[in-house]
Design an enzyme around this catalytic site. Structure first.
Site, PDB file in Angstrom:
ATOM      1  N   SER A  67       8.070  -4.955   6.460  1.00  0.00           N
ATOM      2  CA  SER A  67       7.789  -6.011   7.439  1.00  0.00           C
ATOM      3  C   SER A  67       8.733  -7.199   7.316  1.00  0.00           C
ATOM      4  O   SER A  67       8.314  -8.338   7.058  1.00  0.00           O
ATOM      5  CB  SER A  67       6.353  -6.454   7.285  1.00  0.00           C
ATOM      6  N   ARG A  75       0.820  -1.203   0.000  1.00  0.00           N
ATOM      7  CA  ARG A  75       0.000   0.000   0.000  1.00  0.00           C
ATOM      8  C   ARG A  75       0.853   1.251   0.000  1.00  0.00           C
ATOM      9  O   ARG A  75       1.915   1.273   0.635  1.00  0.00           O
ATOM     10  CB  ARG A  75      -0.811   0.036   1.279  1.00  0.00           C
ATOM     11  N   ASP A 121       6.153  -3.770  10.696  1.00  0.00           N
ATOM     12  CA  ASP A 121       4.679  -3.704  10.801  1.00  0.00           C
ATOM     13  C   ASP A 121       4.178  -3.876  12.231  1.00  0.00           C
ATOM     14  O   ASP A 121       3.163  -3.298  12.622  1.00  0.00           O
ATOM     15  CB  ASP A 121       3.979  -4.680   9.841  1.00  0.00           C
TER      16      ASP A 121
HETATM   17  C1  BG6 Z   1      -1.841  -4.817   7.658  1.00  0.00           C
HETATM   18  C2  BG6 Z   1      -0.724  -3.856   8.012  1.00  0.00           C
HETATM   19  O1  BG6 Z   1      -3.043  -4.329   8.166  1.00  0.00           O
HETATM   20  O2  BG6 Z   1      -1.550  -6.078   8.206  1.00  0.00           O
HETATM   21  C3  BG6 Z   1       0.568  -4.411   7.472  1.00  0.00           C
HETATM   22  O3  BG6 Z   1      -0.982  -2.580   7.519  1.00  0.00           O
HETATM   23  C4  BG6 Z   1       0.805  -5.780   8.005  1.00  0.00           C
HETATM   24  O4  BG6 Z   1       1.622  -3.572   7.821  1.00  0.00           O
HETATM   25  C5  BG6 Z   1      -0.371  -6.665   7.710  1.00  0.00           C
HETATM   26  O5  BG6 Z   1       1.973  -6.316   7.448  1.00  0.00           O
HETATM   27  C6  BG6 Z   1      -0.199  -8.010   8.318  1.00  0.00           C
HETATM   28  O6  BG6 Z   1      -1.222  -8.863   7.915  1.00  0.00           O
HETATM   29  P1  BG6 Z   1      -1.205  -9.719   6.583  1.00  0.00           P
HETATM   30  O7  BG6 Z   1      -2.201 -10.742   6.835  1.00  0.00           O
HETATM   31  O8  BG6 Z   1      -1.586  -8.781   5.492  1.00  0.00           O
HETATM   32  O9  BG6 Z   1       0.169 -10.260   6.436  1.00  0.00           O
HETATM   33  C1  GLC Z   2       7.817 -11.855   9.249  1.00  0.00           C
HETATM   34  C2  GLC Z   2       8.823 -10.725   9.254  1.00  0.00           C
HETATM   35  C3  GLC Z   2       8.506  -9.730  10.343  1.00  0.00           C
HETATM   36  C4  GLC Z   2       7.082  -9.293  10.230  1.00  0.00           C
HETATM   37  C5  GLC Z   2       6.157 -10.470  10.238  1.00  0.00           C
HETATM   38  C6  GLC Z   2       4.711 -10.071  10.095  1.00  0.00           C
HETATM   39  O1  GLC Z   2       7.994 -12.562  10.406  1.00  0.00           O
HETATM   40  O2  GLC Z   2      10.093 -11.251   9.423  1.00  0.00           O
HETATM   41  O3  GLC Z   2       9.355  -8.646  10.262  1.00  0.00           O
HETATM   42  O4  GLC Z   2       6.783  -8.447  11.290  1.00  0.00           O
HETATM   43  O5  GLC Z   2       6.504 -11.338   9.200  1.00  0.00           O
HETATM   44  O6  GLC Z   2       4.462  -9.439   8.900  1.00  0.00           O
END
Ligand code: BG6
Ligand code: GLC
Ligand code: BG6
Ligand code: GLC
Length: 917
Positions: free
Chosen positions: A602, A539, A656
Site C-alpha cells: 500500500s 497479514r 490496497d
Molecule cells: C485493510 C486492508 O482491511 O485495510 C489493507 O486489507 C488496507 O490492505 C487497510 O491497507 C487500510 O486500513 P488501515 O486502517 O489498516 O490503514
Molecule cells: C498511502 C499510500 C497509498 C495507500 C494509502 C492507503 O497513501 O501512499 O498507496 O493506498 O496510503 O493505505
C-alpha cells in the site's frame, strides 16, 4: 407545696387543653410522614412532567432550564454589577470577584424601595425605575464611565433560551406590573438603561434567586447543587443531567433547572392537602388559583393564613371569648415576622400577648397558648411541605448519579428561613427523615444571591470571550460549500494532469496505471497466497477461490512490523516479511507448495506490468532505506532467495485501494472505485484506456491508483491548510509530502487534534491553561480516540475518562471542547474525502456522457470503519457535490487480500495463456 403542684397541674392541663383544641380544629393541617412521602412522590412525577418536551406545556411545575451549566470553580474574576429584584428587598450592587485562586469577593450595595405603585403599575415604568436606581448607584459609586457586565437576579418564573434572555411567564408574589408578561425582561431593562446616555452596561446573565443562592453557596462549598428560597416566595433549583432536559439540545454535562415549585398544585394535584383557609387566602391574593404550593409555605402568606384561622376560631367561639377586633378582620394585619415572634422559645408567649393586644384583642392566657400553637401548626406545615419537595429533588439527584448514598449541600436563603426561630431545624430534620440515604448539608447564603449571580456573570463573560477564541480556531476547519467545490474542481484538474503524458511528471496526484484491466467476473478460481502490507496490520493469507461468486475461503495470520524494521534498511524489512511468510507456511503446513502470490503493497509504485512496481516513495509510517526507486517484487524475490527455504511465484503487485475495489467487485460488479480511509488516504478507479496516455492502447479500461494523498503538495489547497496541519506535517516522516492525506487519514487526525489542544491550552482556553507533559507527547492522541470520543452514545463522563487515560485531567467544559475539536477535525476529513470522491464520480459520469451515473465504491480502512460519523458525512458531501451520481459505499469486509488473490488468479490465467501461445 400542694398549691405549687396544683398550679403546675393547672398550667399543663390548660396547655394540653388548648393544644388539643387547636389540633382538632387544624387537624387537616398536620401532615403525617406517610402523607409527606406521598407528596414527595407526587412532586417527583411533576418534575418528570415538567422536564418532558410533550408534557411541559401542561405541567404546572415548569422546570425551567437556566442555561447555567456549572458551579463556580474559583477561577472567576472581574468586576460586575448586579441587580436583585423580586425578594423582599431591591438591591443594586457592585461585586468584585478577586484575582484567581484567592476566592475573595467584595460587594458594595445599596437598597432601593419598591413602592406598590411601581411594582403594580406600568411595566415600562417599573424598568425605568430600576434603570434609574442603577444609574444612581453608578453615580454615587463613581462607576459612570466604566463599561461593566451586569447580572440580573430576577426572582420570577422566566422561560430562558439563553442565559441573557428570559420571557416572563407570570408575575408572582407582590408584583403585577402591566405589559411585561410574555416579554423578555432583559431587553425591557436594556431598553430602559439605554435611556441613560451616561452609563454603559451589558446584561450578560439573568438568574433566578434560587440559582443565585445555589451559586453563592457553591462558591464556598463545591458540593452545593441545590438552591432553595423560603422567603417572600418559595422555590428551588438544582443541577439536572442534560440528557434529562428535553427542552434544551445536547446531552452533555448538567444544567441548573429552576423548578418554580411554588406552582405545584395549580392543576389540582394538592386539593386533598389544601384547606378551607388556603382557599380563602388564595381568593384574596393578587393571583388567585396560582402558586398554590407557595401560598401554603412562604413568608408572604404565612401570617395571613394565621389571621384567617384565628378569625375563624374566634367566630366559632374557640378564641377570645368569641370577640373579634377590626384589625383581626383586616387582610395583612398579621405578618410572618409576627408568627416568628410568637414562636420564639422563651419570649414567645409574651410576644403573642403583645401582638394580639396590638390587634385590639384581649387575649386570655389560654388564648395566647392556643394562638401560639396555631402558629406552630401553620409554620410546621410549611416546613413539612418544603421538606417533601426538597426530598424529591434530592432523590432525583441521587438517582441521576446512580448512587446508593448522596452527599450534597443545599444553599438556603429567604427571610422566613432566616428569621423564624424553629424553621431551619424542623426543615432539616424532616428532610433527613424523608431521605435517609442522603447526607445533606444546609448552607445559609450569607450574602444573598448576588454573589452567585456575579459568578454566573463572570463565567458568562469569560465564556463569551473564550468561546470567541475557540470558535475562531474551529472555524479554520469549517469548510463552506464553495471551498469544497473548489477542492473538487482542483482534484479534477490534478486527475487530468496525472493522466496526460506532458503534464504527468509535474503532477502531484500521480494517477498510476495498475495493469488491472477488469473487475472480477466470477470465473476466477484456485489457491493463492496473499501479502497485505502497509495498513495497520501486516497479514499473510491463504485464499481459496472456487468459481462462482462469493465462494472464497481465507486463512490469515497477523504479524507486527516493529518500528525499527519499518524504518531500518530495505533488506531487513524484506527479510522480516519473508520470515513471516515462512512462519505462516509452517503454520498452515504448506512449506513445499509453490503457490501463486499476490502482494498488496500500500504505497505508490510505478508499474510497467502487473508483477513489476518501482516504489516511488514511502508514505505513512514507513521509511526503510534503499527501497525508493527499486522494484518491490524484485526485492521480495531476492529476500526469498536469500532465505533459500522455499520458492514463491509472485504474480501481482497490488495497491490496497485496488485490492479493496476487487474484493467488493467480487460481490457487486458495479464496484469500479476503491477507497481507503485508514492509516493513509487513497482512491483508485476504473479509467478508459484512451484517457491513459502513459499506457499504449485505447481499448477497454484499466484501474488507476490515483495516489491522491499527495494532492495539495503543490500548494493548491494552502488556503485551507491550517497552522495545525503545518505542525503535523513538520513533525512527520515526509514533510511537505502527502498533504491531503495528512488532513484526512487516521495516521494524522489524532495529531491534528492534539496540536489544536496544545494551542488552546497555551491560550488558556483548555485544561485551565495547564500544559502537561503528556499533552506534548507525540502520538498520544490516536485517531481511535476520536472515534470513541465522538460516539453519540458516550456520556461526557466517559469522554473525561478517555482523556484521563491519556493523562489529561479535564473538567466537563474541557471535555465538551475536546469533543468539538475532534468533531471539527473529523468532519473536515470526511468532507474532503467527499470532495475527492465527487471529483472522480463526476469525471466518470461526464466521460461516459451519462445524465445519471450509478456506481459502487468499495471502502476499507479503520477510520471509515470505526468512526461514528465519518461515512455519513462522506456520503452527504458526495451527494451534495455530485448530485447526478448515485454513489453506494460498500464496506469491504474481507480486506484487500481477497482482491489481491482475485487479481492474481486473472494474471495467472493470462500468464498461462501466453505460455501456451
Ligand atoms: C485493510 C486492508 O482491511 O485495510 C489493507 O486489507 C488496507 O490492505 C487497510 O491497507 C487500510 O486500513 P488501515 O486502517 O489498516 O490503514
Ligand atoms: C498511502 C499510500 C497509498 C495507500 C494509502 C492507503 O497513501 O501512499 O498507496 O493506498 O496510503 O493505505
Ligand atoms: C435574598 C436574595 O437574600 O433573599 C434575593 O438576595 C432573594 O435574591 C431573597 O430573592 C429571598 O428572600 P426574601 O425573603 O427577601 O423574599
Ligand atoms: C416565587 C417566584 C420564584 C422565586 C421565588 C422566591 O416563587 O416565582 O421565581 O424564586 O418566588 O423568591
Amino acid at each position: 407545696m400542694f398549691a405549687v403542684h396544683l398550679m403546675a397541674f393547672y398550667c399543663s392541663k390548660l396547655k394540653e387543653d388548648q393544644i388539643k383544641k387547636v389540633d382538632r380544629f387544624l387537624y387537616h393541617m398536620r401532615l403525617s410522614d406517610e402523607t409527606l412521602l406521598d407528596i414527595m412522590a407526587r412532586f417527583q412525577a411533576e418534575m418528570q412532567k415538567g422536564l418532558g418536551k410533550d408534557t411541559n406545556p401542561t405541567a404546572s411545575v415548569k422546570m425551567l432550564p437556566t442555561f447555567v451549566r456549572a458551579i463556580p470553580d474559583g477561577s472567576e474574576n472581574g468586576e460586575f454589577l448586579s441587580l436583585d429584584l423580586g425578594g423582599s428587598k431591591f438591591r443594586v450592587l457592585k461585586v468584585q470577584v478577586s484575582e484567581e485562586g484567592k476566592r475573595n469577593v467584595q460587594m458594595e450595595s445599596q437598597f432601593y424601595p419598591t413602592p406598590n405603585e411601581i411594582i403594580r403599575g406600568n411595566g415600562s415604568e417599573l424598568f425605568d425605575y430600576v434603570a434609574d436606581c442603577l444609574a444612581d448607584f453608578m453615580k454615587t459609586k463613581g462607576l459612570k464611565h466604566k463599561k461593566l457586565p451586569l447580572g440580573l437576579t430576577f426572582s420570577f418564573p422566566c422561560r430562558q433560551m439563553k442565559l441573557e434572555e428570559g420571557i416572563l411567564l407570570s408575575w408572582t408574589k407582590k408584583f403585577k406590573a402591566r405589559g411585561i408578561q410574555g416579554t423578555d425582561v432583559v431587553s425591557c431593562l436594556t431598553k430602559a438603561i439605554r435611556k441613560h446616555k451616561d452609563i454603559d452596561v451589558d446584561i450578560l446573565a439573568l438568574v433566578n434567586d434560587t440559582v443565585g443562592t445555589m451559586m453563592t453557596c457553591a462558591y464556598d462549598d463545591p458540593y452545593c447543587e441545590v438552591g432553595v428560597i423560603i422567603g417572600t416566595g418559595t422555590n428551588a433549583c438544582y443541577m439536572e443531567d442534560m440528557s434529562n432536559i428535553d427542552l434544551v439540545e445536547g446531552d452533555e454535562g448538567r444544567m441548573c433547572i429552576n423548578t418554580e415549585w411554588g406552582a405545584f398544585g395549580d392543576d389540582g394535584a394538592l386539593e386533598d392537602i389544601r384547606t378551607e383557609f388556603d382557599r380563602e387566602l388564595d381568593l384574596g391574593s393578587l393571583n388567585p388559583g396560582k402558586q398554590l404550593f407557595e401560598k401554603m409555605i412562604s413568608g408572604l402568606y404565612l401570617g395571613e393564613l394565621v389571621r384567617i384561622i384565628l378569625l375563624k376560631m374566634a367566630k366559632a367561639g374557640l378564641l377570645f371569648g368569641g370577640e373579634k377586633s377590626s384589625a383581626l378582620h383586616t387582610k395583612g394585619k398579621i405578618e410572618t415576622r409576627h408568627v416568628a415572634a410568637m414562636e420564639k422559645y422563651k419570649e414567645g408567649l409574651a410576644n403573642t400577648r403583645e401582638i394580639l393586644t396590638d390587634l385590639g384583642l384581649e387575649p386570655s392566657e389560654a388564648d395566647c397558648i392556643a394562638v401560639q400553637h396555631v402558629c406552630t401548626i401553620v409554620s410546621f406545615r410549611s416546613a413539612n411541605l418544603c421538606a417533601a419537595a426538597l426530598a424529591a429533588i434530592l432523590t432525583r439527584l441521587r438517582e441521576n448519579k446512580k448512587l446508593a448514598r448522596l452527599r450534597t449541600t443545599v444553599g438556603m436563603d429567604g427571610t422566613l428561613y432566616k428569621i423564624h426561630p424553629q424553621y431551619p431545624k424542623r426543615l432539616h430534620k424532616v428532610v433527613r427523615r424523608l431521605v435517609p440515604n442522603c447526607d445533606v448539608r444546609f448552607l445559609l447564603s450569607e450574602s444573598g444571591s448576588t454573589k452567585g449571580a456575579a459568578m454566573v456573570t463572570a463565567v458568562a463573560s469569560r465564556v463569551q470571550a473564550q468561546r470567541k477564541q475557540i470558535d475562531k480556531v474551529l472555524a479554520l476547519f469549517r469548510l463552506t460549500r464553495e471551498q469544497l467545490m473548489d477542492v473538487q474542481s482542483k482534484m479534477r484538474t490534478e486527475f487530468e494532469y496525472g493522466l496526460k503524458k506532458d503534464t504527468h511528471l509535474m503532477a502531484t496526484v500521480k494517477m498510476l496505471p495498475t495493469y488491472v484491466c477488469g473487475t472480477p467476473d466470477g470465473t476466477e478460481k484456485g489457491k493463492f497466497l496473499a501479502l497485505d502490507l502497509g495498513g495497520t496490520n501486516f497479514r499473510v493469507l491463504l485464499v481459496k477461490i472456487r468459481s462462482g461468486r462469493r465462494s472464497v475461503q481465507m486463512y490469515n495470520k497477523i504479524f507486527t512490523i516493529p518500528l525499527e524494521i519499518m524504518q531500518g534498511t530495505g533488506e531487513e524489512l524484506f527479510d522480516h516479511i519473508v520470515q513471516c511468510i515462512a512462519d505462516f507456511l509452517d503454520y498452515m503446513g504448506l512449506k513445499g507448495a509453490q503457490l501463486p502470490l499476490g502482494f498488496t503493497f500500500s504505497f505508490p509504485c510505478r508499474q510497467t506490468s502487473i508483477d513489476k512496481g518501482t516504489l516511488i516513495e514511502w508514505t505513512k509510517g514507513f521509511k526503510a532505506t534503499d527501497c525508493e526507486g527499486e522494484d518491490m517484487v524484485d526485492m521480495l524475490r531476492e529476500a526469498i532467495k536469500r532465505r533459500n527455504e522455499f520458492d514463491l511465484d509472485i504474480v501481482a503487485l497490488v495497491n490496497d485501494t485496488v485490492g479493496t475495489m476487487m474484493t467488493c467487485g467480487h460481490e457487486d460488479p458495479n464496484c469500479e472505485i476503491g477507497l481507503i480511509a485508514g492509516t493513509g488516504s487513497n482512491m483508485c478507479y476504473m479509467e478508459e484506456m484512451k484517457n491513459i496516455e502513459l499506457v499504449e492502447g485505447d481499448e477497454g479500461k484499466m484501474c488507476i491508483n490515483t495516489e491522491w494523498g499527495a494532492f495539495g503538495d503543490n500548494g493548491c489547497i494552502d488556503d485551507i491548510w491550517t497552522q495545525y496541519d503545518k505542525k503535523v506535517d513538520e513533525g512527520s516522516l515526509n514533510p511537505g509530502k502527502q498533504r491531503y492525506e495528512k488532513m484526512t487519514s487516521g495516521m494524522y487526525l489524532g495529531e491534528i487534534v492534539q496540536q489544536i489542544l496544545i494551542d488552546l491550552t497555551k491560550q488558556s482556553l483548555l485544561f485551565r491553561g495547564q500544559m502537561s507533559e503528556r499533552l506534548q507527547t507525540r502520538g498520544i492522541f490516536e485517531t481511535k480516540f476520536l472515534s470513541q470520543i465522538e460516539s453519540d452514545r458516550l456520556a461526557l463522563l466517559q469522554v473525561r475518562r478517555i482523556l484521563q487515560q491519556l493523562g489529561l485531567d479535564s473538567t466537563c467544559e474541557d471535555s465538551i471542547v475536546v469533543k468539538e475539536v475532534c468533531g471539527a477535525v473529523s468532519r473536515r476529513a470526511a468532507q474532503l474525502y467527499g470532495a475527492g470522491l465527487a471529483a472522480v464520480v463526476e469525471k466518470r459520469r461526464q466521460d461516459q456522457g451519462l445524465e445519471y451515473l450509478k456506481i459502487t465504491v468499495g471502502v476499507d480502512g479503520t477510520l471509515y470503519k470505526l468512526h461514528p460519523h465519518f461515512s455519513r458525512i462522506l456520503q452527504e458531501t458526495v451527494k451534495e457535490l455530485a448530485p447526478q451520481c448515485d454513489v453506494t459505499l460498500m464496506l469491504s469486509e474481507d480486506g484487500s487480500g481477497k482482491g489481491a488473490a482475485l487479481i492474481t488468479a486473472v494474471a495467472k490465467r493470462l500468464q498461462q495463456a501466453q505460455k501456451e501461445d
